[in-house]
Design a protein around this motif. Structure first.
Motif, PDB file in Angstrom:
ATOM      1  N   ASP A  20       0.833  -1.205   0.000  1.00  0.00           N
ATOM      2  CA  ASP A  20       0.000   0.000   0.000  1.00  0.00           C
ATOM      3  C   ASP A  20       0.865   1.251   0.000  1.00  0.00           C
ATOM      4  N   GLN A  21       1.919   1.217   0.830  1.00  0.00           N
ATOM      5  CA  GLN A  21       2.800   2.377   0.914  1.00  0.00           C
ATOM      6  C   GLN A  21       3.517   2.610  -0.421  1.00  0.00           C
ATOM      7  N   ASN A  22       3.941   1.505  -1.029  1.00  0.00           N
ATOM      8  CA  ASN A  22       4.576   1.625  -2.337  1.00  0.00           C
ATOM      9  C   ASN A  22       3.614   2.210  -3.353  1.00  0.00           C
ATOM     10  N   ALA A  23       2.355   1.712  -3.296  1.00  0.00           N
ATOM     11  CA  ALA A  23       1.349   2.196  -4.243  1.00  0.00           C
ATOM     12  C   ALA A  23       1.146   3.688  -4.071  1.00  0.00           C
ATOM     13  N   ARG A  24       0.993   4.128  -2.833  1.00  0.00           N
ATOM     14  CA  ARG A  24       0.677   5.534  -2.579  1.00  0.00           C
ATOM     15  C   ARG A  24       1.850   6.452  -2.931  1.00  0.00           C
ATOM     16  N   PHE A  25       3.054   6.009  -2.587  1.00  0.00           N
ATOM     17  CA  PHE A  25       4.206   6.896  -2.761  1.00  0.00           C
ATOM     18  C   PHE A  25       4.904   6.725  -4.108  1.00  0.00           C
ATOM     19  N   ASP A  26       4.789   5.564  -4.688  1.00  0.00           N
ATOM     20  CA  ASP A  26       5.660   5.312  -5.827  1.00  0.00           C
ATOM     21  C   ASP A  26       4.964   4.724  -7.047  1.00  0.00           C
ATOM     22  N   THR A  27       4.312   3.584  -6.877  1.00  0.00           N
ATOM     23  CA  THR A  27       3.903   2.828  -8.065  1.00  0.00           C
ATOM     24  C   THR A  27       2.489   3.124  -8.549  1.00  0.00           C
ATOM     25  N   GLY A  28       1.637   3.671  -7.659  1.00  0.00           N
ATOM     26  CA  GLY A  28       0.218   3.762  -7.979  1.00  0.00           C
ATOM     27  C   GLY A  28      -0.335   2.360  -8.141  1.00  0.00           C
TER      28      GLY A  28
ATOM     29  N   GLY B 266       7.198  13.185 -14.814  1.00  0.00           N
ATOM     30  CA  GLY B 266       7.919  11.913 -14.884  1.00  0.00           C
ATOM     31  C   GLY B 266       6.955  10.739 -14.976  1.00  0.00           C
ATOM     32  N   GLU B 267       5.869  10.853 -14.218  1.00  0.00           N
ATOM     33  CA  GLU B 267       4.974   9.704 -14.111  1.00  0.00           C
ATOM     34  C   GLU B 267       3.531  10.180 -14.007  1.00  0.00           C
ATOM     35  N   ILE B 268       2.628   9.365 -14.538  1.00  0.00           N
ATOM     36  CA  ILE B 268       1.204   9.560 -14.241  1.00  0.00           C
ATOM     37  C   ILE B 268       0.740   8.301 -13.519  1.00  0.00           C
ATOM     38  N   LEU B 269       0.250   8.526 -12.316  1.00  0.00           N
ATOM     39  CA  LEU B 269      -0.171   7.377 -11.512  1.00  0.00           C
ATOM     40  C   LEU B 269      -1.687   7.241 -11.543  1.00  0.00           C
ATOM     41  N   GLY B 270      -2.136   5.991 -11.635  1.00  0.00           N
ATOM     42  CA  GLY B 270      -3.573   5.733 -11.595  1.00  0.00           C
ATOM     43  C   GLY B 270      -3.931   4.988 -10.313  1.00  0.00           C
ATOM     44  N   PHE B 271      -4.961   5.501  -9.623  1.00  0.00           N
ATOM     45  CA  PHE B 271      -5.419   4.841  -8.395  1.00  0.00           C
ATOM     46  C   PHE B 271      -6.889   4.460  -8.555  1.00  0.00           C
ATOM     47  N   SER B 272      -7.184   3.216  -8.226  1.00  0.00           N
ATOM     48  CA  SER B 272      -8.583   2.787  -8.285  1.00  0.00           C
ATOM     49  C   SER B 272      -9.403   3.682  -7.364  1.00  0.00           C
ATOM     50  N   LYS B 273     -10.598   4.093  -7.855  1.00  0.00           N
ATOM     51  CA  LYS B 273     -11.420   4.970  -7.014  1.00  0.00           C
ATOM     52  C   LYS B 273     -11.933   4.237  -5.777  1.00  0.00           C
ATOM     53  N   LEU B 274     -11.945   2.895  -5.855  1.00  0.00           N
ATOM     54  CA  LEU B 274     -12.338   2.109  -4.661  1.00  0.00           C
ATOM     55  C   LEU B 274     -11.161   1.960  -3.701  1.00  0.00           C
ATOM     56  N   ASN B 275     -10.006   2.423  -4.150  1.00  0.00           N
ATOM     57  CA  ASN B 275      -8.769   2.343  -3.370  1.00  0.00           C
ATOM     58  C   ASN B 275      -8.368   0.905  -3.050  1.00  0.00           C
ATOM     59  N   VAL B 276      -8.734  -0.020  -3.920  1.00  0.00           N
ATOM     60  CA  VAL B 276      -8.352  -1.419  -3.736  1.00  0.00           C
ATOM     61  C   VAL B 276      -7.605  -1.860  -4.985  1.00  0.00           C
ATOM     62  N   TYR B 277      -6.453  -2.455  -4.786  1.00  0.00           N
ATOM     63  CA  TYR B 277      -5.676  -2.903  -5.937  1.00  0.00           C
ATOM     64  C   TYR B 277      -6.243  -4.219  -6.456  1.00  0.00           C
ATOM     65  N   ASP B 278      -6.680  -4.193  -7.706  1.00  0.00           N
ATOM     66  CA  ASP B 278      -7.199  -5.404  -8.343  1.00  0.00           C
ATOM     67  C   ASP B 278      -6.217  -5.752  -9.454  1.00  0.00           C
ATOM     68  N   ASP B 279      -5.428  -6.797  -9.193  1.00  0.00           N
ATOM     69  CA  ASP B 279      -4.340  -7.116 -10.119  1.00  0.00           C
ATOM     70  C   ASP B 279      -4.853  -7.462 -11.515  1.00  0.00           C
ATOM     71  N   GLU B 280      -5.973  -8.186 -11.546  1.00  0.00           N
ATOM     72  CA  GLU B 280      -6.511  -8.580 -12.857  1.00  0.00           C
ATOM     73  C   GLU B 280      -6.964  -7.360 -13.651  1.00  0.00           C
ATOM     74  N   GLN B 281      -7.667  -6.483 -12.964  1.00  0.00           N
ATOM     75  CA  GLN B 281      -8.169  -5.284 -13.632  1.00  0.00           C
ATOM     76  C   GLN B 281      -7.001  -4.408 -14.100  1.00  0.00           C
ATOM     77  N   ALA B 282      -6.006  -4.253 -13.210  1.00  0.00           N
ATOM     78  CA  ALA B 282      -4.846  -3.428 -13.557  1.00  0.00           C
ATOM     79  C   ALA B 282      -4.107  -4.028 -14.750  1.00  0.00           C
ATOM     80  N   GLY B 283      -4.000  -5.361 -14.762  1.00  0.00           N
ATOM     81  CA  GLY B 283      -3.340  -6.041 -15.866  1.00  0.00           C
ATOM     82  C   GLY B 283      -4.074  -5.801 -17.192  1.00  0.00           C
ATOM     83  N   ARG B 284      -5.415  -5.893 -17.131  1.00  0.00           N
ATOM     84  CA  ARG B 284      -6.221  -5.694 -18.353  1.00  0.00           C
ATOM     85  C   ARG B 284      -6.063  -4.261 -18.877  1.00  0.00           C
ATOM     86  N   MET B 285      -6.065  -3.321 -17.908  1.00  0.00           N
ATOM     87  CA  MET B 285      -5.912  -1.912 -18.290  1.00  0.00           C
ATOM     88  C   MET B 285      -4.582  -1.693 -18.976  1.00  0.00           C
TER      89      MET B 285
END
Lengths: 237, 424
Positions: free
Chosen positions: B46-54, B226-245
């Motif tokens: 979660d911390q990585n997502a928020r600060f770095d990877t989205g 440098g980067e555009i980060l995308g965050f799910s509006k539900l704030n939950v990482y869904d690997d399958e959805q992210a992969g499809r996107m």
């Protein structure tokens, strides 16, 4: 009271492997016991008493010959069928009372009926009646460690009798009892034998027990040495 | 019969107490460790997502290849239109621009002379635009140790440890020295509006956070990031959805050989986080397996001892006409009852410990003094619904396996020896 033959032992041998050879515990035994007999197998240690009771009680089967108990050939019974025969028709009384220590007197007696899936209210009636037979109805809630030796053996008798079996096998039932208690439990068993028509088969070398028997089968080294009729009831045909 | 067995279990403490204790401890440890693993890895992700990877990140292919060097010369340009198209194509995600930059922070004295310097790791986010949600996403407001969020251009917040090291306080001025995206030197003054403790040692030691428009101007990166980060509006990482996107987005640029073409990566493909997630799952599985195995072995031995102790009881039951199969089944039924009792106790204890560690956490900042990993300083467990069965089922299974193994002896019992055995 009927006098049909319920136990028939015909040319029975029992052999056990010992080292490279074998030991013959029973040698050509031929005996018949009728319903409601009060009989005993008497003889010194190693004479074959317990082996014969094992076969009659469907705990073991003969090596040779035929043992028929309540119309069933013991040799042909599967483990499940012989368990069923013991469960429904044969009661056991051991030298030591072998009560289940964590259960009360009531529950120890009830256990035999639990195996038969009898409903709870019927079980309760039957257990209390069995405890009344042996004079321990007021001790139903006690644990076995609170009982005297005589009381413990009377609970064991109630457990054997509660399912109203046709045969009760008692292996040295007086071995751990004093004279007074021996007489008390034998009187109880004799009364049940007379009232319910249950066949009692003892293994004993206690003179006090022999005094109550109507028939004594003397065994020695696996043979029937003498088949002695004491009282006329067992002679009934 | 179950009532009868239950009475035996409750009255005979030696039959039940040790197995219940063993199962309880095993289940408790399984749950507590699983919750801790899940929480700790989850926090880290979660911390990585928020600060770095989205949850997903868009950057240029060239930037991706040199990502660790914060290569702003390879940054995305035309980001406003790119972000707009991302918003249209993926409306379930919130898209934010970020710039990372490195440089030197100089602290001038009242005469303008340098009184202290330190290397800084800068992060530019959309701070002044509240609707971006960035301040909230990074917990900046709640993490402030002193001061406030920047309210205007030219203000910065700085890591609290970093500020202490440089002797800075709210209201002081600092000067940033670095290079623009074109490679020329740049310097810019900022006023410190607040100091912050992110809870990640690597950031607390040297982070400077400024508004993205200031950074774009300072680094000559107008309409660049440098980067555009995308965050799910539900704030939950869904690997399958992210992969499809990512697949869909990258397909658009598949025929473009330009090294500045954008590329989208889901969280799991960044910073080895996929391996970390797989590692967390594997470790949880290993924990559960080890506990089932260890508990089964202990309970097998306990069952063997219990079997020896109950040798007489089983003999009596056989003599009374209970078939061996039924005794064995009842033994298994007892195991289910004992296992269930132990598992309930273990689950309650394990959940209580997990909840405590979730609320209070375990402070590992002492271990992270020299760490360059983006890890939270306080690791917390995470209580999840699966914890209710993750220990319960293995607890019951271990008890059942143990009793199944130890109960095999019942089938070896010779009924012909019962009279002799029961004489003792």
């Amino acid at each position: 009271m009927t006098s049909e033959t319920i136990i028939s032992i015909e040319n029975v041998f029992k052999r056990y492997p010992v080292g490279d050879g074998e030991f013959t515990a029973l040698k050509d035994i031929n005996l018949q016991f009728k319903r409601s007999e009060f009989a005993g197998l008497v003889g010194p240690s190693g004479s074959g008493k317990t082996t014969l009771l094992n076969i009659i009680g469907s705990l073991d089967s003969p090596t040779e010959g035929r043992a028929m108990v309540l119309g069933k050939n013991i040799s042909e019974l599967s483990h499940r069928e012989s368990a069923w025969l013991r469960n429904k028709h044969i009661g056991f009384i051991f030298q030591v009372y072998n009560l289940l220590p964590v259960y009360t007197v009531f529950e120890n007696v009830e256990f035999a009926l639990l195996l038969q899936n009898i409903p709870a209210d019927e079980r309760k009636k039957a257990v209390m009646k069995a405890l009344e037979w042996v004079g321990l109805a007021d001790m139903a809630g006690k644990k076995p460690d609170k009982l005297s030796g005589g009381e413990g053996q009377r609970v064991a008798i109630a457990r054997a009798m509660v399912k109203k079996p046709e045969i009760v096998i008692a292996d040295e039932p007086s071995a751990n009892l004093d004279a007074a208690n021996t007489h008390a439990i034998l009187k109880t068993m004799k009364k049940l034998n007379e009232e319910l028509g249950t066949t009692f088969l003892f293994s004993t070398h206690d003179e006090k027990v022999m005094g109550y028997l109507e028939r004594i089968v003397h065994l020695r080294d696996g043979y029937v040495e003498q088949d002695e009729i004491i009282s006329p009831k067992s002679m009934t045909t | 019969m179950i009532k009868f067995l239950l009475k035996g279990i409750l009255r005979d403490k030696t039959r039940s107490l040790l197995p219940i204790v063993v199962v309880s401890i095993g289940v408790m440890l399984t749950i507590a460790l699983s919750a801790y693993m899940k929480g700790a890895f989850g926090d880290m992700i979660d911390q990585n997502a928020r600060f770095d990877t989205g949850h997903v990140k868009v950057m240029t292919r060239a930037y991706l290849e040199n990502k660790n060097q914060m290569p702003n010369d390879l940054a995305l340009l035309g980001v406003d239109s790119l972000a707009q198209s991302l918003r249209q194509d993926f409306p379930d995600y919130q898209w934010v621009q970020r710039i990372r930059f490195g440089g030197l922070i100089d602290v001038p004295d009242e005469n303008g002379e340098s009184k202290g310097q330190g290397p800084a790791s800068g992060m530019a986010i959309d701070l002044l635009n509240e609707s971006s949600g960035e301040a909230k996403r990074l917990n900046i407001e709640t993490s402030l140790v002193s001061g406030a969020l920047p309210t205007q251009s030219g203000e910065a917040i700085i890591g609290h440890d970093f500020a202490e090291k440089l002797g800075l306080k709210v209201g002081d001025e600092i000067t940033y020295f670095g290079s623009t995206m074109n490679g020329s030197m740049t310097f810019q003054n900022f006023k410190i509006s607040g100091t912050i403790r992110f809870g990640a040692a690597v950031m607390d030691r040297g982070a400077v956070v400024v508004d993205i428009t200031d950074a774009q101007q300072m680094l000559d990166m107008q309409d660049g990031a440098g980067e555009i980060l995308g965050f799910s509006k539900l704030n939950v990482y869904d690997d399958e959805q992210a992969g499809r996107m990512a697949e869909k987005f990258n397909a658009k640029y598949a025929g473009d050989s330009d090294e500045f073409a954008p590329v989208m990566l889901p969280l799991k493909q960044q910073n080895n986080l996929g391996e970390w997630l797989d590692y967390a799952d594997m470790m949880s599985g290993i924990f559960v397996f080890i506990f089932i195995l260890a508990m089964s072995i202990v309970l097998w031995n306990t069952g063997l001892l219990g079997g020896l102790r109950r040798y007489q009881e089983f003999g009596i039951r056989l003599a009374l006409g209970e078939p061996k199969g039924r005794i064995y089944r009842n033994l298994i039924l007892e195991a289910v009852l004992i296992g269930a009792i132990g598992s309930v106790v273990g689950t309650i204890l394990g959940m209580a410990i997990s909840y405590y560690v979730q609320v209070v956490g375990i402070d590992i900042s002492g271990f992270l003094k020299n760490s360059t990993m983006l890890m939270p300083s306080v690791l917390r467990a995470k209580v999840t619904p699966e914890l209710f069965y993750i220990g319960f089922i293995p607890g019951v299974l271990a008890m059942v396996f143990g009793n199944m193994l130890s109960g095999i002896g019942i089938y070896k019992r010779e009924t012909a020896r019962l009279f002799k055995e029961l004489e003792v």
